[in-house]
Design a protein around this motif. Structure first.
Motif, PDB file in Angstrom:
ATOM      1  N   ARG A  23       0.844  -1.202   0.000  1.00  8.96           N
ATOM      2  CA  ARG A  23       0.000   0.000   0.000  1.00  8.96           C
ATOM      3  C   ARG A  23       0.871   1.241   0.000  1.00  8.96           C
ATOM      4  O   ARG A  23       1.741   1.396   0.841  1.00  8.96           O
ATOM      5  CB  ARG A  23      -0.910   0.009   1.236  1.00  8.96           C
ATOM      6  CG  ARG A  23      -1.984  -1.097   1.169  1.00  8.96           C
ATOM      7  CD  ARG A  23      -2.805  -1.172   2.431  1.00  8.96           C
ATOM      8  NE  ARG A  23      -1.949  -1.582   3.576  1.00  8.96           N
ATOM      9  CZ  ARG A  23      -2.420  -1.762   4.799  1.00  8.96           C
ATOM     10  NH1 ARG A  23      -3.689  -1.562   5.050  1.00  8.96           N
ATOM     11  NH2 ARG A  23      -1.609  -2.149   5.769  1.00  8.96           N
ATOM     12  N   PRO A  24       0.647   2.161  -0.937  1.00  4.90           N
ATOM     13  CA  PRO A  24       1.520   3.334  -1.061  1.00  4.90           C
ATOM     14  C   PRO A  24       1.605   4.136   0.227  1.00  4.90           C
ATOM     15  O   PRO A  24       2.670   4.592   0.620  1.00  4.90           O
ATOM     16  CB  PRO A  24       0.875   4.152  -2.184  1.00  4.90           C
ATOM     17  CG  PRO A  24       0.105   3.131  -2.979  1.00  4.90           C
ATOM     18  CD  PRO A  24      -0.376   2.115  -2.007  1.00  4.90           C
ATOM     19  N   ALA A  25       0.450   4.320   0.925  1.00  5.52           N
ATOM     20  CA  ALA A  25       0.463   5.130   2.140  1.00  5.52           C
ATOM     21  C   ALA A  25       1.371   4.523   3.188  1.00  5.52           C
ATOM     22  O   ALA A  25       2.124   5.215   3.877  1.00  5.52           O
ATOM     23  CB  ALA A  25      -0.949   5.289   2.683  1.00  5.52           C
ATOM     24  N   GLY A  26       1.344   3.215   3.350  1.00 11.71           N
ATOM     25  CA  GLY A  26       2.172   2.547   4.340  1.00 11.71           C
ATOM     26  C   GLY A  26       3.643   2.702   4.015  1.00 11.71           C
ATOM     27  O   GLY A  26       4.456   2.970   4.895  1.00 11.71           O
ATOM     28  N   ARG A  27       4.001   2.520   2.712  1.00 18.09           N
ATOM     29  CA  ARG A  27       5.411   2.643   2.339  1.00 18.09           C
ATOM     30  C   ARG A  27       5.891   4.082   2.549  1.00 18.09           C
ATOM     31  O   ARG A  27       7.010   4.302   3.004  1.00 18.09           O
ATOM     32  CB  ARG A  27       5.591   2.234   0.865  1.00 18.09           C
ATOM     33  CG  ARG A  27       5.544   0.715   0.666  1.00 18.09           C
ATOM     34  CD  ARG A  27       6.095   0.335  -0.710  1.00 18.09           C
ATOM     35  NE  ARG A  27       5.376   0.999  -1.785  1.00 18.09           N
ATOM     36  CZ  ARG A  27       4.290   0.504  -2.373  1.00 18.09           C
ATOM     37  NH1 ARG A  27       3.815  -0.671  -1.982  1.00 18.09           N
ATOM     38  NH2 ARG A  27       3.692   1.151  -3.357  1.00 18.09           N
ATOM     39  N   GLU A  28       5.076   5.046   2.213  1.00 17.25           N
ATOM     40  CA  GLU A  28       5.488   6.444   2.385  1.00 17.25           C
ATOM     41  C   GLU A  28       5.664   6.789   3.862  1.00 17.25           C
ATOM     42  O   GLU A  28       6.611   7.483   4.253  1.00 17.25           O
ATOM     43  CB  GLU A  28       4.444   7.371   1.767  1.00 17.25           C
ATOM     44  CG  GLU A  28       4.408   7.276   0.247  1.00 17.25           C
ATOM     45  CD  GLU A  28       3.274   8.076  -0.350  1.00 17.25           C
ATOM     46  OE1 GLU A  28       2.532   8.700   0.450  1.00 17.25           O
ATOM     47  OE2 GLU A  28       3.116   8.077  -1.575  1.00 17.25           O
ATOM     48  N   ALA A  29       4.729   6.273   4.691  1.00 20.20           N
ATOM     49  CA  ALA A  29       4.828   6.549   6.131  1.00 20.20           C
ATOM     50  C   ALA A  29       6.100   5.940   6.688  1.00 20.20           C
ATOM     51  O   ALA A  29       6.826   6.561   7.479  1.00 20.20           O
ATOM     52  CB  ALA A  29       3.602   6.013   6.854  1.00 20.20           C
ATOM     53  N   TRP A  30       6.396   4.697   6.268  1.00 22.47           N
ATOM     54  CA  TRP A  30       7.601   4.028   6.789  1.00 22.47           C
ATOM     55  C   TRP A  30       8.865   4.756   6.307  1.00 22.47           C
ATOM     56  O   TRP A  30       9.841   4.882   7.038  1.00 22.47           O
ATOM     57  CB  TRP A  30       7.590   2.571   6.318  1.00 22.47           C
ATOM     58  CG  TRP A  30       8.394   1.682   7.229  1.00 22.47           C
ATOM     59  CD1 TRP A  30       9.574   1.097   6.944  1.00 22.47           C
ATOM     60  CD2 TRP A  30       8.051   1.300   8.549  1.00 22.47           C
ATOM     61  NE1 TRP A  30      10.012   0.360   7.998  1.00 22.47           N
ATOM     62  CE2 TRP A  30       9.069   0.471   9.030  1.00 22.47           C
ATOM     63  CE3 TRP A  30       6.967   1.578   9.394  1.00 22.47           C
ATOM     64  CZ2 TRP A  30       9.058  -0.096  10.286  1.00 22.47           C
ATOM     65  CZ3 TRP A  30       6.961   1.013  10.639  1.00 22.47           C
ATOM     66  CH2 TRP A  30       7.998   0.194  11.094  1.00 22.47           C
ATOM     67  N   ALA A  31       8.826   5.267   5.072  1.00 26.22           N
ATOM     68  CA  ALA A  31       9.965   6.025   4.564  1.00 26.22           C
ATOM     69  C   ALA A  31      10.181   7.311   5.371  1.00 26.22           C
ATOM     70  O   ALA A  31      11.311   7.715   5.652  1.00 26.22           O
ATOM     71  CB  ALA A  31       9.756   6.360   3.093  1.00 26.22           C
ATOM     72  N   LEU A  32       9.086   7.938   5.749  1.00 30.30           N
ATOM     73  CA  LEU A  32       9.205   9.134   6.576  1.00 30.30           C
ATOM     74  C   LEU A  32       9.799   8.802   7.947  1.00 30.30           C
ATOM     75  O   LEU A  32      10.615   9.554   8.493  1.00 30.30           O
ATOM     76  CB  LEU A  32       7.840   9.797   6.755  1.00 30.30           C
ATOM     77  CG  LEU A  32       7.310  10.553   5.523  1.00 30.30           C
ATOM     78  CD1 LEU A  32       5.877  11.015   5.769  1.00 30.30           C
ATOM     79  CD2 LEU A  32       8.210  11.765   5.244  1.00 30.30           C
ATOM     80  N   LEU A  33       9.406   7.663   8.510  1.00 28.67           N
ATOM     81  CA  LEU A  33       9.959   7.254   9.801  1.00 28.67           C
ATOM     82  C   LEU A  33      11.453   6.989   9.679  1.00 28.67           C
ATOM     83  O   LEU A  33      12.237   7.348  10.563  1.00 28.67           O
ATOM     84  CB  LEU A  33       9.240   6.003  10.313  1.00 28.67           C
ATOM     85  CG  LEU A  33       7.773   6.207  10.741  1.00 28.67           C
ATOM     86  CD1 LEU A  33       7.140   4.870  11.099  1.00 28.67           C
ATOM     87  CD2 LEU A  33       7.693   7.161  11.921  1.00 28.67           C
ATOM     88  N   GLU A  34      11.859   6.374   8.590  1.00 27.82           N
ATOM     89  CA  GLU A  34      13.294   6.143   8.373  1.00 27.82           C
ATOM     90  C   GLU A  34      14.026   7.482   8.279  1.00 27.82           C
ATOM     91  O   GLU A  34      15.105   7.667   8.834  1.00 27.82           O
ATOM     92  CB  GLU A  34      13.499   5.356   7.072  1.00 27.82           C
ATOM     93  CG  GLU A  34      13.093   3.895   7.145  1.00 27.82           C
ATOM     94  CD  GLU A  34      14.119   3.038   7.864  1.00 27.82           C
ATOM     95  OE1 GLU A  34      15.072   3.611   8.452  1.00 27.82           O
ATOM     96  OE2 GLU A  34      13.965   1.807   7.880  1.00 27.82           O
ATOM     97  N   ALA A  35      13.429   8.426   7.551  1.00 25.05           N
ATOM     98  CA  ALA A  35      14.081   9.713   7.346  1.00 25.05           C
ATOM     99  C   ALA A  35      14.168  10.522   8.634  1.00 25.05           C
ATOM    100  O   ALA A  35      15.025  11.407   8.773  1.00 25.05           O
ATOM    101  CB  ALA A  35      13.331  10.500   6.276  1.00 25.05           C
TER     102      ALA A  35
END
Length: 596
Positions: A23-35
């Protein structure tokens, strides 16, 4: 950024092994957490780590694979584990978010996290979990620790400050009831520190304070505390004591090290210190739950007592100091009303010829009748000198004494001259000359009938100013007697320098002269000195026939004391003359003078 990242953490995270991670929203959220570079993980209800970002692994300095095989409690410092475990259970139970600052234990050290925990509802066939987000606040915590440490330190000397000593006393008092260990608070200041600042400058004064702080820390034991309240005042918190004697031994060491010379700007400077000690024995039940201000106040009272006793010493607090202070405060407050209410009055003690007992003069003595209670002059005069009322009272006494002499003249009672005591504070006041001149002029008496009694200390406080003032008053015709002669300055040069007329032998020598050969020798020496200088000798405090006979035999000119008459009110004095208990004689005393 922290709040934003926490909100992101609540977004759907990628499912394990990629099921829901498409799911795009989940991947984007996880990417933000990494950043974000913060700690971000999902754990089960027991705290086992189910997911963690690579940034979490970097923050904790653990391999990412290791984190996925362990519990979040394993990366939390021992002192925070119970707290974090309780947070996890509470969040799982009521699903309410939690937040707390906790210490983590990383792979090569540790730090602090602002940790937030939120409940994550389960999906079909997936149990609920918990989302953890933690922002690294290690630097912030360290800065806070340093700021807190500095908040308790004196910036000049590096020892503690008042907040530090307050905390130390409060900590001790909180455990004193169970510990039952004696402790003490000692307050000290440097005698004559103002002279250092005035003579060498504040830069040298600051250097001296730094060195004093260092010496104090070297002198007291490690479990004892040193603080600077401000100026040249230092306080010692002494705990772990066995007795008051042990505290006194510490103060004696402090006095000793402070007496050793200080090297300031190439000069050796010596100072002394006065210390007040407030000691409390918990074992005897004397410790009470009081604030640091109470202990500092007691130590302060004792310190000023040490100064009053001559400085360069210590004094231990006792309830008597509080009682004395309360009495002085009561007297001071009553004194202002007493001035308005006319409670002060003058009594007059006859000054007589020792051979005949005839009265040739009187000394005006101030009395205070406060609601039927007579307050002694040695009690209220020092208070009046401190609060400035002595200038008003002294001027009133001069006017009253001169007016009384004029009143007796009008009645045909020829009292030769009037002696009036002058306080050192009154003598040094700029308006003193005018008050004396006005008193004489208003009463209409001859100035040479007024004798001002002045102590040696008053004369020698500022010899040049004293000489100028005495010469100006002498030009009016006044005469001067040195009061309490022999108890002040050892230098006798002022006897030649000032226009004096009489010496008054102090009552302490007169009281001992019958039984003490040494006292007789002193009295004889004073009388001889007066004769050689052409001064009148007057002995005060004569209470027995033996004293009067000895003084007459040694050639004392005049005497006064209870042997002849107490200080009398004007009416009683007049009645004593009318009854024949007192007789007026000729006032030829100052004609005996060779000079002056």
């Amino acid at each position: 950024m922290t709040s934003f990242a926490y909100d992101v953490a609540l977004a759907p995270e990628p499912a394990e092994r990629g099921t829901a991670g498409d799911r795009p929203a989940g991947r984007e959220a996880w990417a933000l957490l990494e950043a974000s570079g913060a700690l971000a993980m999902r754990v089960d209800i027991q705290g086992r780590i189910l997911q963690a970002t690579e940034a979490t692994a970097d923050l904790l300095v653990y391999p990412h694979e290791y984190l996925l095989r362990t519990s979040v409690l394993d990366v939390i410092a021992p002192e925070s584990r119970d707290s974090v475990a309780a947070l996890l259970q509470a969040c799982a139970r009521d699903r309410a978010a939690r937040r707390e600052r906790v210490r983590f234990a990383g792979g090569i050290g540790g730090g602090w996290l602002d940790l937030r925990i939120a409940h994550q509802p389960g999906e079909p066939n997936t149990p609920p979990s918990l989302l953890l987000f933690g922002h690294d606040v290690t630097d912030w915590v360290e800065n806070e620790r340093q700021l807190n440490a500095r908040a308790f330190l004196d910036p000049l000397t590096g020892v503690g400050n008042r907040a530090f000593i307050r905390r130390r006393i409060e900590q001790y008092m909180a455990g004193a009831a169970s510990a039952r260990v004696p402790f003490a608070v000692a307050l000290m200041d440097l005698d004559g520190f103002k002279n250092i600042n005035d003579s060498l400058g504040h830069e040298f004064g600051d250097a001296l304070l730094k060195e004093v702080g260092a010496r104090l820390q070297d002198t007291v034991r490690s479990q004892q505390s040193v603080a600077r309240l401000g100026g040249d005042e230092f306080v010692l918190m002494l705990d772990g004591l066995e007795s008051e004697a042990e505290a006194i031994r510490i103060l004696e060491r402090v006095i000793h090290v402070c007496r050793q010379p200080f090297l300031l700007g190439g000069c050796h400077v010596r100072i002394t210190t006065s210390i007040g000690l407030a000691f409390s024995s918990a074992a005897s039940g004397n410790v009470q739950p009081e604030s640091e201000s109470h202990w500092l106040r007691r130590a302060d009272l004792a310190m000023y007592e040490a100064k009053a006793l001559g400085k360069n010493r210590y004094c231990v607090y006792s309830p008597e100091l509080d009682r004395r202070l309360d009495e002085q405060f009561r007297i001071e407050q009553s004194m202002f009303e007493a001035v308005q209410n006319g409670e002060f009055l003058l009594h007059y003690q006859p000054i007589v010829w020792p051979a005949t007992g005839e009265v040739c003069a009187v000394e005006a003595l101030m009395r205070w009748d406060h609601a039927g209670e007579f307050i002694r002059p040695d009690v209220f005069i020092p208070v009046a000198e401190k609060n400035g009322l002595i200038k008003h009272l002294g001027a009133w006494a001069l006017r009253c004494a001169c007016a009384q002499l004029a009143a007796w003249d009008a009645q045909g009672l020829q009292v030769g001259h009037m002696s009036v005591n002058v306080s050192a504070v009154q003598f040094l006041h700029p308006g003193f000359f005018e008050s004396v001149r006005n008193a004489i002029q208003d009463a209409g008496i001859s100035a040479d009938r007024l004798v001002l009694e002045i102590t040696e200390s008053a004369l020698m406080t500022d010899p040049k100013a004293a000489e100028d003032l005495l010469m100006s008053l002498r030009a009016l015709g006044l005469r001067f007697a040195v009061d309490d002669f022999g108890t002040g300055y050892s230098s006798l040069s002022y006897l030649r320098r000032f226009p004096l007329s009489a010496l008054k032998v102090d009552r302490s020598f007169v009281a001992d002269m019958v039984d003490s050969p040494h006292a007789r020798t002193i009295v004889s020496a004073v009388l001889s000195l007066a004769r050689e200088l052409g001064l009148v000798a007057i002995a005060e405090g004569v209470e027995t026939d033996a004293q009067g006979e000895l003084l007459a035999a040694q050639g004392c000119n005049l005497v006064q004391g209870w042997r002849y008459a107490r200080a009398l009110s004007p009416l009683d004095f007049e009645q004593a003359l009318a009854d024949g208990r007192l007789m007026l004689g000729r006032d030829e005393v100052f004609s005996l003078q060779v000079a002056g």
